[in-house]
Write a protein that holds these residues in place. Structure first.
Motif, PDB file in Angstrom:
ATOM      1  N   LEU A 204      14.441  -1.059  -0.552  1.00 32.77           N
ATOM      2  CA  LEU A 204      13.826  -0.343  -1.885  1.00 32.77           C
ATOM      3  C   LEU A 204      13.673   1.392  -1.370  1.00 32.77           C
ATOM      4  O   LEU A 204      13.793   1.372  -0.104  1.00 32.77           O
ATOM      5  CB  LEU A 204      12.418  -0.906  -2.019  1.00 32.77           C
ATOM      6  CG  LEU A 204      12.514  -2.387  -2.798  1.00 32.77           C
ATOM      7  CD1 LEU A 204      11.087  -2.851  -3.112  1.00 32.77           C
ATOM      8  CD2 LEU A 204      13.251  -2.431  -3.811  1.00 32.77           C
ATOM      9  N   PRO A 205      13.408   2.038  -2.140  1.00 32.81           N
ATOM     10  CA  PRO A 205      13.241   3.367  -2.016  1.00 32.81           C
ATOM     11  C   PRO A 205      12.363   3.727  -0.766  1.00 32.81           C
ATOM     12  O   PRO A 205      12.694   4.555   0.219  1.00 32.81           O
ATOM     13  CB  PRO A 205      12.741   3.935  -3.506  1.00 32.81           C
ATOM     14  CG  PRO A 205      13.266   3.324  -4.406  1.00 32.81           C
ATOM     15  CD  PRO A 205      13.275   1.759  -3.801  1.00 32.81           C
ATOM     16  N   SER A 206      11.192   3.134  -0.781  1.00 35.59           N
ATOM     17  CA  SER A 206      10.341   3.439   0.421  1.00 35.59           C
ATOM     18  C   SER A 206      10.717   3.095   1.833  1.00 35.59           C
ATOM     19  O   SER A 206      10.481   3.807   2.532  1.00 35.59           O
ATOM     20  CB  SER A 206       8.772   2.807   0.014  1.00 35.59           C
ATOM     21  OG  SER A 206       8.735   1.514   0.276  1.00 35.59           O
ATOM     22  N   GLU A 207      11.447   1.958   1.844  1.00 39.99           N
ATOM     23  CA  GLU A 207      12.214   1.451   2.985  1.00 39.99           C
ATOM     24  C   GLU A 207      13.174   2.375   3.404  1.00 39.99           C
ATOM     25  O   GLU A 207      13.236   2.610   4.527  1.00 39.99           O
ATOM     26  CB  GLU A 207      12.543   0.118   2.750  1.00 39.99           C
ATOM     27  CG  GLU A 207      11.585  -0.956   2.454  1.00 39.99           C
ATOM     28  CD  GLU A 207      12.252  -2.311   2.091  1.00 39.99           C
ATOM     29  OE1 GLU A 207      11.731  -3.317   2.401  1.00 39.99           O
ATOM     30  OE2 GLU A 207      13.510  -2.192   1.400  1.00 39.99           O
ATOM     31  N   LYS A 209      13.548   5.679   2.492  1.00 37.57           N
ATOM     32  CA  LYS A 209      12.791   7.057   2.705  1.00 37.57           C
ATOM     33  C   LYS A 209      12.284   7.176   4.214  1.00 37.57           C
ATOM     34  O   LYS A 209      12.109   7.859   4.681  1.00 37.57           O
ATOM     35  CB  LYS A 209      11.546   7.352   1.551  1.00 37.57           C
ATOM     36  CG  LYS A 209      10.856   8.621   1.524  1.00 37.57           C
ATOM     37  CD  LYS A 209      10.001   8.789   0.488  1.00 37.57           C
ATOM     38  CE  LYS A 209       9.305  10.257   0.719  1.00 37.57           C
ATOM     39  NZ  LYS A 209       8.300  10.462  -0.347  1.00 37.57           N
ATOM     40  N   ASP A 264       1.056   5.333   0.491  1.00 38.88           N
ATOM     41  CA  ASP A 264       2.289   5.827   0.166  1.00 38.88           C
ATOM     42  C   ASP A 264       3.403   6.038   1.298  1.00 38.88           C
ATOM     43  O   ASP A 264       4.817   5.896   0.994  1.00 38.88           O
ATOM     44  CB  ASP A 264       2.167   7.100  -0.441  1.00 38.88           C
ATOM     45  CG  ASP A 264       3.230   7.742  -1.115  1.00 38.88           C
ATOM     46  OD1 ASP A 264       4.032   7.089  -2.214  1.00 38.88           O
ATOM     47  OD2 ASP A 264       3.888   8.804  -0.717  1.00 38.88           O
ATOM     48  N   PHE A 269       5.731   0.235   0.810  1.00 40.01           N
ATOM     49  CA  PHE A 269       4.771   0.377  -0.048  1.00 40.01           C
ATOM     50  C   PHE A 269       5.416  -0.178  -1.514  1.00 40.01           C
ATOM     51  O   PHE A 269       4.705  -0.539  -2.473  1.00 40.01           O
ATOM     52  CB  PHE A 269       4.627   1.871  -0.213  1.00 40.01           C
ATOM     53  CG  PHE A 269       3.637   2.534  -1.301  1.00 40.01           C
ATOM     54  CD1 PHE A 269       2.455   2.192  -1.415  1.00 40.01           C
ATOM     55  CD2 PHE A 269       4.365   3.196  -2.420  1.00 40.01           C
ATOM     56  CE1 PHE A 269       1.741   2.546  -2.365  1.00 40.01           C
ATOM     57  CE2 PHE A 269       3.506   3.678  -3.402  1.00 40.01           C
ATOM     58  CZ  PHE A 269       2.145   3.380  -3.461  1.00 40.01           C
ATOM     59  N   ASP A 270       6.518   0.086  -1.709  1.00 39.15           N
ATOM     60  CA  ASP A 270       7.413  -0.279  -2.930  1.00 39.15           C
ATOM     61  C   ASP A 270       7.384  -1.967  -3.044  1.00 39.15           C
ATOM     62  O   ASP A 270       7.330  -2.205  -4.270  1.00 39.15           O
ATOM     63  CB  ASP A 270       8.652   0.181  -3.045  1.00 39.15           C
ATOM     64  CG  ASP A 270       8.842   1.693  -3.301  1.00 39.15           C
ATOM     65  OD1 ASP A 270       7.795   2.234  -3.706  1.00 39.15           O
ATOM     66  OD2 ASP A 270       9.924   2.085  -3.239  1.00 39.15           O
ATOM     67  N   ARG A 271       7.348  -2.661  -1.931  1.00 39.73           N
ATOM     68  CA  ARG A 271       7.339  -4.003  -1.826  1.00 39.73           C
ATOM     69  C   ARG A 271       5.843  -4.405  -2.606  1.00 39.73           C
ATOM     70  O   ARG A 271       5.658  -5.462  -3.215  1.00 39.73           O
ATOM     71  CB  ARG A 271       7.717  -4.654  -0.451  1.00 39.73           C
ATOM     72  CG  ARG A 271       8.621  -4.434   0.298  1.00 39.73           C
ATOM     73  CD  ARG A 271       9.769  -5.294  -0.337  1.00 39.73           C
ATOM     74  NE  ARG A 271      11.144  -5.029   0.070  1.00 39.73           N
ATOM     75  CZ  ARG A 271      12.311  -5.388  -0.445  1.00 39.73           C
ATOM     76  NH1 ARG A 271      12.134  -6.500  -1.550  1.00 39.73           N
ATOM     77  NH2 ARG A 271      13.416  -4.959   0.004  1.00 39.73           N
ATOM     78  N   GLN A 273       4.017  -2.503  -4.251  1.00 36.42           N
ATOM     79  CA  GLN A 273       3.642  -2.204  -5.737  1.00 36.42           C
ATOM     80  C   GLN A 273       4.517  -3.422  -6.512  1.00 36.42           C
ATOM     81  O   GLN A 273       3.827  -3.928  -7.578  1.00 36.42           O
ATOM     82  CB  GLN A 273       4.357  -1.058  -5.921  1.00 36.42           C
ATOM     83  CG  GLN A 273       3.727   0.376  -5.623  1.00 36.42           C
ATOM     84  CD  GLN A 273       4.434   1.547  -5.910  1.00 36.42           C
ATOM     85  OE1 GLN A 273       5.594   1.613  -5.961  1.00 36.42           O
ATOM     86  NE2 GLN A 273       3.510   2.282  -6.683  1.00 36.42           N
ATOM     87  N   ALA A 274       5.717  -4.106  -6.127  1.00 38.43           N
ATOM     88  CA  ALA A 274       6.198  -5.181  -6.856  1.00 38.43           C
ATOM     89  C   ALA A 274       5.558  -6.176  -6.693  1.00 38.43           C
ATOM     90  O   ALA A 274       5.315  -7.132  -7.793  1.00 38.43           O
ATOM     91  CB  ALA A 274       7.791  -5.247  -6.296  1.00 38.43           C
ATOM     92  N   GLN A 277       2.617  -6.108  -9.175  1.00 36.96           N
ATOM     93  CA  GLN A 277       3.356  -6.219 -10.527  1.00 36.96           C
ATOM     94  C   GLN A 277       3.512  -7.576 -10.882  1.00 36.96           C
ATOM     95  O   GLN A 277       3.128  -8.135 -11.753  1.00 36.96           O
ATOM     96  CB  GLN A 277       4.490  -5.391 -10.645  1.00 36.96           C
ATOM     97  CG  GLN A 277       4.502  -3.848 -10.741  1.00 36.96           C
ATOM     98  CD  GLN A 277       5.734  -3.274 -10.599  1.00 36.96           C
ATOM     99  OE1 GLN A 277       6.751  -3.643 -10.628  1.00 36.96           O
ATOM    100  NE2 GLN A 277       5.643  -1.848 -10.331  1.00 36.96           N
TER     101      GLN A 277
END
Length: 318
Positions: A204-207, A209, A264, A269-271, A273-274, A277
């Motif tokens: 994912l993008p945060s990983e 980044k 952030d 972080f994106d994990r 968030q998912a 959701q």
């Protein structure tokens, strides 16, 4: 990062038999069953399961709230420490201190679980140790000769499960498993997940980044999952990526209230968030606290942020 050694980063050494040697002794403290001036809680170590050697450290505030000279029963908090399933102990200061603070400031009875570690004991062992501890507490509150701090001071109708990092992962999966067990008269009112550890095969993008994050760079996260997950599985296994398991997702609705904290600059972080959701989609009552300034385990090095997180957890439990 082709020359990066995640074993060296974690200060562990792999052994031929599949175990690891942990090369760092982290600062620890003994339990204090007797009141010590300046320390707002007392604590004691108890054996949960003699066969598996699972134990717990119980914390109780020195000053017990009362109403008309009757002691007010306190919520029972089951706490699971971080460490990527492979490191640390409830006796480490980084776990002992926040548990003591939760117990004194909420106030609450805190049961910090010393679960077995991977890779010597792979998942779902840690979830089983959590359930064992919940059932052990159930036994104490039903037994006239049970552990007094739980039997006399704990409100077993107000139980919470929570933890940091991998401990947040354990709290989530333990709550799912507890829904299929007879834990009455205990009642789980909610779970709090502080920077919970989740993953997946797809980056994912945060990983990407924060692949070179100073604390948990991507090769370290990959190694922790490799050491913890059941053999012959991958990072899309439900223990790591519950968002990918339709059958498992259907059980999420059994959860009560859920507090999720993340930052952030955390590679996961994106994990998280998912994950939130998914909870919302399954009609779980979620309180998501996302901060754009912060990184994974910031509460270990920043005392002000640590207190802010504990205040959020305290508000959630009350």
């Amino acid at each position: 990062m082709s020359k990066f050694d995640p074993y060296q980063h974690l200060s562990i050494r792999p052994n031929p038999d599949g175990t690891i040697t942990r090369l760092t002794n982290f600062p620890s403290t003994e339990a204090n069953p007797d009141i010590i001036p300046g320390i707002p809680t007392v604590s004691k170590d108890v054996t949960v399961n003699e066969e598996t050697k699972v134990w717990a450290r119980i914390f109780r505030p020195n000053k017990l709230p009362s109403n008309d000279n009757t002691v007010v029963r306190l919520p029972i908090v089951f706490y699971f420490h971080g460490g990527g399933f492979t490191l640390f102990s409830v006796s480490n200061i980084t776990t002992h201190q926040p548990c003591s603070t939760i117990a004194s400031e909420t106030p609450a009875i805190v049961v910090a679980v010393e679960h077995r570690l991977a890779p010597e004991h792979r998942l779902p062992t840690q979830y089983e140790d959590a359930i064992d501890t919940i059932l052990w507490v159930k036994k104490q509150v039903l037994d006239p000769q049970g552990e007094r701090w739980l039997r006399d001071y704990g409100d077993f109708t107000r139980c919470y499960l929570g933890g940091r990092g991998s401990g947040g992962n354990i709290a989530f999966h333990a709550a799912i498993k507890a829904a299929d067990r007879d834990i009455k008269p205990l009642n789980i009112n909610g779970i709090f997940l502080n920077q919970p550890m989740f993953g997946g095969k797809e980056r994912l993008p945060s990983e990407l980044k924060y692949a070179a994050d100073q604390l948990i760079p991507l090769p370290v996260l990959d190694l922790l999952w490799e050491l913890a997950l059941p053999k012959a599985t991958d990072r899309d296994h439900r223990y790591c990526n519950p968002m990918q398991d339709a059958v498992y997702k259907s059980k999420v609705s059994s959860l009560g209230r859920c507090l999720v904290i993340s930052f952030d600059m955390d590679p996961m972080f994106d994990r998280v968030q998912a994950f939130v959701q998914m909870l919302v989609a399954e009609k779980v009552q979620v309180d998501a606290r996302f901060d754009i300034v912060g990184f994974h385990n910031i509460d270990i090095v920043d005392t002000q942020r640590a207190q802010a997180i504990l205040n959020i957890i305290k508000e959630f439990i009350i």
